[in-house]
Motif scaffolding. Structure first.
Motif, PDB file in Angstrom:
ATOM      1  N   ALA A  99       6.994 -18.808   2.777  1.00 35.92           N
ATOM      2  CA  ALA A  99       5.743 -19.179   2.101  1.00 35.92           C
ATOM      3  C   ALA A  99       5.517 -18.161   0.996  1.00 35.92           C
ATOM      4  CB  ALA A  99       4.568 -19.172   3.078  1.00 35.92           C
ATOM      5  N   ASP A 100       5.008 -18.632  -0.106  1.00 32.67           N
ATOM      6  CA  ASP A 100       4.753 -17.738  -1.239  1.00 32.67           C
ATOM      7  C   ASP A 100       3.443 -16.993  -0.969  1.00 32.67           C
ATOM      8  OD1 ASP A 100       4.239 -16.503  -3.611  1.00 32.67           O
ATOM      9  OD2 ASP A 100       3.987 -18.350  -4.769  1.00 32.67           O
ATOM     10  N   ILE A 101       3.518 -15.982  -0.119  1.00 34.45           N
ATOM     11  CA  ILE A 101       2.273 -15.345   0.340  1.00 34.45           C
ATOM     12  C   ILE A 101       1.640 -14.479  -0.751  1.00 34.45           C
ATOM     13  CG2 ILE A 101       3.258 -13.269   1.445  1.00 34.45           C
ATOM     14  CD1 ILE A 101       0.387 -15.522   2.817  1.00 34.45           C
ATOM     15  N   THR A 102       2.452 -13.982  -1.679  1.00 37.89           N
ATOM     16  CA  THR A 102       1.807 -13.249  -2.786  1.00 37.89           C
ATOM     17  C   THR A 102       1.046 -14.230  -3.681  1.00 37.89           C
ATOM     18  OG1 THR A 102       3.939 -13.233  -3.913  1.00 37.89           O
ATOM     19  CG2 THR A 102       3.260 -11.188  -2.864  1.00 37.89           C
ATOM     20  N   GLY A 103       1.635 -15.422  -3.861  1.00 35.77           N
ATOM     21  CA  GLY A 103       0.913 -16.449  -4.628  1.00 35.77           C
ATOM     22  C   GLY A 103      -0.356 -16.880  -3.910  1.00 35.77           C
ATOM     23  N   ILE A 104      -0.223 -17.124  -2.614  1.00 37.42           N
ATOM     24  CA  ILE A 104      -1.367 -17.611  -1.830  1.00 37.42           C
ATOM     25  C   ILE A 104      -2.498 -16.583  -1.790  1.00 37.42           C
ATOM     26  CG2 ILE A 104      -2.086 -18.175   0.548  1.00 37.42           C
ATOM     27  CD1 ILE A 104       0.742 -19.438   0.913  1.00 37.42           C
ATOM     28  N   THR A 105      -2.138 -15.319  -1.687  1.00 31.34           N
ATOM     29  CA  THR A 105      -3.197 -14.303  -1.507  1.00 31.34           C
ATOM     30  C   THR A 105      -3.627 -13.631  -2.813  1.00 31.34           C
ATOM     31  OG1 THR A 105      -1.581 -12.555  -1.024  1.00 31.34           O
ATOM     32  CG2 THR A 105      -2.485 -13.771   0.870  1.00 31.34           C
ATOM     33  N   ARG A 106      -3.068 -14.063  -3.931  1.00 34.27           N
ATOM     34  CA  ARG A 106      -3.440 -13.395  -5.196  1.00 34.27           C
ATOM     35  C   ARG A 106      -4.959 -13.356  -5.388  1.00 34.27           C
ATOM     36  NH1 ARG A 106       0.878 -14.393  -8.477  1.00 34.27           N
ATOM     37  NH2 ARG A 106       1.585 -12.523  -7.398  1.00 34.27           N
ATOM     38  N   PRO A 107      -5.671 -14.483  -5.194  1.00 28.48           N
ATOM     39  CA  PRO A 107      -7.131 -14.409  -5.431  1.00 28.48           C
ATOM     40  C   PRO A 107      -7.931 -13.766  -4.307  1.00 28.48           C
ATOM     41  CG  PRO A 107      -6.408 -16.698  -5.091  1.00 28.48           C
ATOM     42  CD  PRO A 107      -5.212 -15.842  -4.899  1.00 28.48           C
ATOM     43  N   ILE A 108      -7.295 -13.401  -3.212  1.00 25.33           N
ATOM     44  CA  ILE A 108      -8.057 -12.803  -2.095  1.00 25.33           C
ATOM     45  C   ILE A 108      -7.553 -11.416  -1.725  1.00 25.33           C
ATOM     46  CG2 ILE A 108      -8.906 -14.963  -1.051  1.00 25.33           C
ATOM     47  CD1 ILE A 108      -6.499 -14.619   0.971  1.00 25.33           C
ATOM     48  N   THR A 109      -6.744 -10.831  -2.598  1.00 28.48           N
ATOM     49  CA  THR A 109      -6.361  -9.437  -2.386  1.00 28.48           C
ATOM     50  C   THR A 109      -6.796  -8.639  -3.608  1.00 28.48           C
ATOM     51  OG1 THR A 109      -4.183 -10.007  -3.285  1.00 28.48           O
ATOM     52  CG2 THR A 109      -4.343  -9.750  -0.887  1.00 28.48           C
ATOM     53  N   LYS A 110      -7.000  -7.344  -3.383  1.00 29.92           N
ATOM     54  CA  LYS A 110      -7.293  -6.487  -4.528  1.00 29.92           C
ATOM     55  C   LYS A 110      -6.020  -6.354  -5.363  1.00 29.92           C
ATOM     56  CE  LYS A 110      -9.214  -1.975  -5.652  1.00 29.92           C
ATOM     57  NZ  LYS A 110      -9.648  -0.679  -5.103  1.00 29.92           N
ATOM     58  N   HIS A 111      -4.896  -6.360  -4.668  1.00 31.87           N
ATOM     59  CA  HIS A 111      -3.601  -6.320  -5.343  1.00 31.87           C
ATOM     60  C   HIS A 111      -2.554  -6.767  -4.331  1.00 31.87           C
ATOM     61  CE1 HIS A 111      -1.061  -5.234  -8.651  1.00 31.87           C
ATOM     62  NE2 HIS A 111      -0.339  -4.399  -7.929  1.00 31.87           N
ATOM     63  N   ASN A 112      -1.456  -7.295  -4.792  1.00 32.42           N
ATOM     64  CA  ASN A 112      -0.365  -7.539  -3.846  1.00 32.42           C
ATOM     65  C   ASN A 112       0.989  -7.322  -4.494  1.00 32.42           C
ATOM     66  OD1 ASN A 112       0.339  -9.994  -5.100  1.00 32.42           O
ATOM     67  ND2 ASN A 112      -0.832 -11.225  -3.632  1.00 32.42           N
ATOM     68  N   TYR A 113       1.994  -7.131  -3.621  1.00 29.46           N
ATOM     69  CA  TYR A 113       3.342  -6.793  -4.076  1.00 29.46           C
ATOM     70  C   TYR A 113       4.379  -7.637  -3.355  1.00 29.46           C
ATOM     71  CZ  TYR A 113       1.327  -2.191  -5.395  1.00 29.46           C
ATOM     72  OH  TYR A 113       0.589  -1.172  -5.922  1.00 29.46           O
ATOM     73  N   LEU A 114       5.384  -8.037  -4.071  1.00 32.73           N
ATOM     74  CA  LEU A 114       6.610  -8.523  -3.448  1.00 32.73           C
ATOM     75  C   LEU A 114       7.669  -7.459  -3.733  1.00 32.73           C
ATOM     76  CD1 LEU A 114       8.521 -10.668  -2.189  1.00 32.73           C
ATOM     77  CD2 LEU A 114       8.746 -11.678  -4.459  1.00 32.73           C
ATOM     78  N   VAL A 115       8.209  -6.874  -2.699  1.00 32.44           N
ATOM     79  CA  VAL A 115       9.178  -5.796  -2.906  1.00 32.44           C
ATOM     80  C   VAL A 115      10.533  -6.418  -3.228  1.00 32.44           C
ATOM     81  CG1 VAL A 115      10.222  -3.722  -1.950  1.00 32.44           C
ATOM     82  CG2 VAL A 115       7.937  -4.423  -1.189  1.00 32.44           C
ATOM     83  N   GLU A 116      11.028  -6.121  -4.423  1.00 32.30           N
ATOM     84  CA  GLU A 116      12.285  -6.730  -4.845  1.00 32.30           C
ATOM     85  C   GLU A 116      13.435  -5.727  -4.874  1.00 32.30           C
ATOM     86  OE1 GLU A 116      11.497 -10.258  -7.790  1.00 32.30           O
ATOM     87  OE2 GLU A 116      10.117  -8.619  -8.255  1.00 32.30           O
ATOM     88  N   ASP A 117      13.085  -4.439  -4.813  1.00 33.57           N
ATOM     89  CA  ASP A 117      14.120  -3.407  -4.861  1.00 33.57           C
ATOM     90  C   ASP A 117      13.708  -2.309  -3.891  1.00 33.57           C
ATOM     91  OD1 ASP A 117      15.748  -1.245  -5.461  1.00 33.57           O
ATOM     92  OD2 ASP A 117      15.770  -1.677  -7.622  1.00 33.57           O
ATOM     93  N   ILE A 118      14.603  -1.954  -3.017  1.00 29.64           N
ATOM     94  CA  ILE A 118      14.260  -0.952  -1.989  1.00 29.64           C
ATOM     95  C   ILE A 118      13.831   0.374  -2.623  1.00 29.64           C
ATOM     96  CG2 ILE A 118      16.668  -0.220  -1.695  1.00 29.64           C
ATOM     97  CD1 ILE A 118      15.946   0.249   1.299  1.00 29.64           C
TER      98      ILE A 118
END
Ligand SMILES: Cc1ncc(C[n+]2csc(CCOP(=O)(O)OP(=O)(O)O)c2C)c(N)n1
Ligand SMILES: [Mg+2]
Length: 558
Positions: free
Chosen positions: A114-133
């Motif tokens: 699920a695209d949880i960063t997309g889903i939570t964009r309007p309900i988080t102060k900020h969000n991240y998808l970690v793409e590089d360790i």
């Protein structure tokens, strides 16, 4: 030293001082859970991810620390959504970590994606998808920083499983630098001067205090401003406890179910000093009619809240504790004697009251008795509905962080898991969830979490057999057509249900049983459900109908 992404998460949580996390496992968080297995972090396995988010939120509100919750991808992540939105609306510091499918599968409709960063964009102060360790440690540090600074809020980190498994050097940044993110903490001296002058010149000032006072630990400064200058204080739901309800300057809550004297005082005031509050519609009622004679000083850390719904005369952006401290140095006492006399008259004429016929179990009486039995020292969490408003009206909160309630979102099912989180954070406090028979069933599964982990919270169910607050609106505004608000009899049997989980259940059907049941619950070292069979069609008064001016109250008059 090289470590896996999963191990980096643990090390980073340790660096951030995280003592407890709430969550639920699943396929793509297995590497992280494997590290959690022997990590020096207490992990509470909930029974539904929504419970984890609310528990982390309750922990955060009760302690002031950042709450942490962890879930798997897909349904695990989406189950957090209501909890994240609840924290967002009430500015609660939280970090939510979700597992994600492997990086190369993202966008592929992979299993449990699920695209949880997309889903939570309007309900988080900020969000991240970690793409590089290589970004992981920095992202975690930033996430905690963003969650707890400025106007706090939830931050989500979505962590693909392959990144949990890869290895890199663990490098913990010394400091956080985020371009464009620089909250203002100190009030502008010119604005402080203007505010001080307005206070000094006012005849009918009132402090309208919100959750920001609790968040910024500004109660002492608030008390100084109020008591040194004889300025009355009204509070929002989230602001309760910011100023002691037992003080003679306290007016209780304002707004839709506020006290009549608070609402009259706001409407008649010539100066509103709003601190860490956001003029939401439950407070202002009809905005055009709100406080027509008042100048408004608005102290808030979030510039976006200022003049959002009400025009503000003197905005002061900054941290409430600092700004009130600055103001306390600058303000000269206004003459409020006549104003306080007027307020005392309102208090005498329009007290909070209920029809206390001696043979019935009134929900308000139950809460008064919980107050008496706990001497105001408990942490009260609430569900949503009438139970919540009675808990706000009838318990006297004298300290910050003693009421934990979903204000902005009004999330049924919040109070019980939040109580679990609050009790873990404040193990010596008695923690009561004041619940409705509808709401409690929305996260009832957390009974298992509380019992198994020996988290002896108490739940006072104000069992009215109705979705009471909605029924109240139907009674008053929909001609008593109780469309789908009757819960239909004694199902479930809350006593047996509690017992089935290994908790203690007590049923109360008579007024004289109320206090003994509360005392027994407090003395019992286990989770206790008290099923109070209260008056079924009791209403919460006063009530300002939605969209009306807040001095147009139903049922608030003598
Ligand atoms: C998740 C969710 N669904 C629906 C609502 C709308 N709602 C607000 S209060 C309420 C009734 C709550 O009933 P109960 O828990 O029994 O509390 P009471 O008002 O009877 O004290 C409902 C359905 C809500 N706030 N949250
Ligand atoms: Mg009910």
């Amino acid at each position: 030293m090289k470590m896996t992404g999963a191990k980096i998460v643990i090390e980073a949580l340790k660096k951030e001082g995280v003592e407890v996390a709430f969550g639920y496992p699943g396929g793509v968080v297995l590497p992280l859970f494997d590290e959690l297995y022997d990590a020096p972090i207490r992990f509470i396995l909930v029974r539904h991810e929504q419970g984890a988010a609310h528990a982390a939120d309750g922990y955060a509100r009760a302690t002031g620390k950042v709450g942490v919750c962890i879930a798997t991808s897909g349904p695990g992540a989406t189950n957090l959504v209501t909890g994240i939105a609840t924290a967002y609306m009430d500015s609660v510091p939280m970090v939510a970590i979700t597992g994600q499918v492997k990086t190369f599968l993202i966008g592929n409709d992979a299993f449990q994606e699920a695209d949880i960063t997309g889903i939570t964009r309007p309900i988080t102060k900020h969000n991240y998808l970690v793409e590089d360790i290589k970004d992981l440690a920095r992202i975690i540090k930033e996430a905690f920083h963003i969650a707890r600074t400025g106007r706090p809020g939830p931050v989500l980190i979505d962590l693909p499983v392959d990144i949990q498994q890869q290895e890199t050097e663990f490098v913990w940044p010394d400091k956080v630098e985020i371009r464009g993110y620089n909250p203002t903490y100190v009030g502008h001296p010119g604005q402080i001067k203007r505010a001080a002058k307005a206070i000094e010149e006012s005849k009918r000032p009132i402090i309208y205090s919100g959750g920001g006072v609790i968040t910024s630990n500004a109660s002492e400064e608030l008390r100084e401003l109020a008591t040194r200058n004889d300025i009355p204080v009204t509070m929002t739901l989230l602001g309760l406890g910011g100023f002691p309800a037992t003080d003679k300057l306290a007016l209780g809550m304002l707004g839709m179910h506020g006290t009549a004297y608070a609402n009259h005082a706001i409407m008649e005031s010539d100066l509103i000093i709003a601190v860490g509050a956001r003029f939401d519609d439950r407070v202002t009622g009809k905005v055009e009619a709100f406080a027509p004679h008042a100048k408004i000083i608005h102290i808030d850390i979030d510039p976006a809240s200022v003049s959002k719904s009400v025009d503000v005369d003197i905005p002061i952006v900054g941290d409430a504790k600092n700004v009130l401290g600055q103001l306390n140095k600058a303000v000269k006492k206004p003459d409020t004697a006549a104003w306080l006399k007027q307020i005392d008259e309102w208090k005498a004429k329009f007290p909070l009251k209920y029809n206390g016929s001696a043979d019935k179990v009134h929900p308000q009486y139950v809460i008064e008795q919980i107050y008496e039995a706990t001497k105001g020292e408990a942490i009260i969490t609430t569900e949503v509905g009438q139970n919540q408003m009675w808990a706000a009206q009838w318990y006297k909160y004298t300290k910050p962080r003693t009421i934990v309630s979903s204000g902005g979102m009004g999330t049924m099912g919040y109070g019980f898991p939040a109580a679990i989180g609050a009790k873990i954070g404040m193990p010596h406090a008695t923690v009561f969830d004041i619940a409705g028979d509808g709401s409690i069933q929305m996260n009832i599964q957390e009974l298992a979490t509380a019992v198994i982990n020996k988290i002896p919270v108490k739940v006072a169910i104000l069992n009215n057999n109705y979705l009471g607050m909605v029924r109240q609106w139907q009674e008053l505004f929909y001609n008593k057509r109780y469309s789908y608000t009757c819960l239909g009899g004694t199902c479930p049997d809350f006593v047996k249900l509690a017992e089935a989980y290994g908790a203690v259940g007590i049923r109360v059907t008579k007024r004289e049983e109320v206090r003994p049941a509360i005392d027994k619950a407090i003395a019992t070292d286990n989770v206790v459900f008290i099923d109070f069979h209260v008056e079924k069609e009791e209403n919460v008064f006063p009530m300002v109908p939605a969209g009306e001016a807040i001095n147009r109250m139903i049922g608030g008059m003598a």
